[in-house]
Design an enzyme around this catalytic site. Sequence first.
Site: not given
Ligand code: IPE
Ligand code: IPE
Ligand code: MG
Length: 252
Positions: A21-23, A26, A34, A38, A66, A132, A197
């Site tokens: 999470d956090g792409n 970032w 965004r 990714h 997800s 793996l 999540s």
């Molecule tokens: C969870 O991250 C799904 C993945 C990392 C693929 P999200 O960014 O979608 O989750 P929420 O919305 O913060 O709960």
């Molecule tokens: C996780 O990063 C990757 C996916 C859910 C596909 P996010 O896209 O959720 O990045 P944030 O959480 O919005 O920073």
């Molecule tokens: Mg996220």
Amino acid sequence: MSLKEHIQTDRIPQHIAIIMDGNGRWAQEQGQDRLFGHYHGVASVRDIVEGCSELGVGYLTLYAFSTENWDRPEKEVTGLMELLVETIRKEVPILKKNNIRMHAIGAITMLPPKARMALQEAIDMTVENTGLNLIMALSYSSRWELVEAVRKIAQDVREGVISPEQIDQETVQQYLSTSQFPDPELMIRTSGEYRISNFLLYQLAYAELYFTQTRWPDFRKENLYEAIIDYQNRERRFGKTSAQLNEALTKN
Ligand code: IPE
Ligand code: IPE
Ligand code: MG
């Protein structure tokens, strides 16, 4: 010195699951789109897959997309699907070379045909690999998985394959999309969010949860080592008392 030297090699988790999470944040923190985040997240995937492989981790499940992520803006979803195809195509030779076997869990039929094909190809081309096991959770959510399992169990009951009395925890496990894999011992979530999540709700029953502020595109082997060391310093009691565990240890 690398943190790697502090890892107890005889207590490596067999299965690590990661919510990458956090792409988006970032990228936005750098004034970028965004999708830029990714794309940079792929370098982390490569590094962590390599790190797990080197440590002898048996299974690595990566939450990549997800069920709920389908509701994101169309541009982001399309971009992610394109990135998926591109990455799989590029990485398959490396997976083959490193003896890594690819699997996928989730509603794969929801993916665009190109992504589905690339994924299936990667799964087929690495089927003989014995190192793996890399499990990609794509269009995955735990509630989706549980509903699917209940539906299949109900069908099998109707068709007389099993009786309701026979259903136990083992049965439920066998109907999940993760039936071939052991439960994760360690679940890592990056980017400072403290939630699951909709990820592996059943399978994470006794997993150790590790949360870090590090955004996924910054997450590297050293961060993984830190998580594993943290895991190794925990006492996994499974409902028992600490004294009981120590007693069992001295007996062995
Ligand atoms: C969870 O991250 C799904 C993945 C990392 C693929 P999200 O960014 O979608 O989750 P929420 O919305 O913060 O709960
Ligand atoms: C996780 O990063 C990757 C996916 C859910 C596909 P996010 O896209 O959720 O990045 P944030 O959480 O919005 O920073
Ligand atoms: Mg996220």
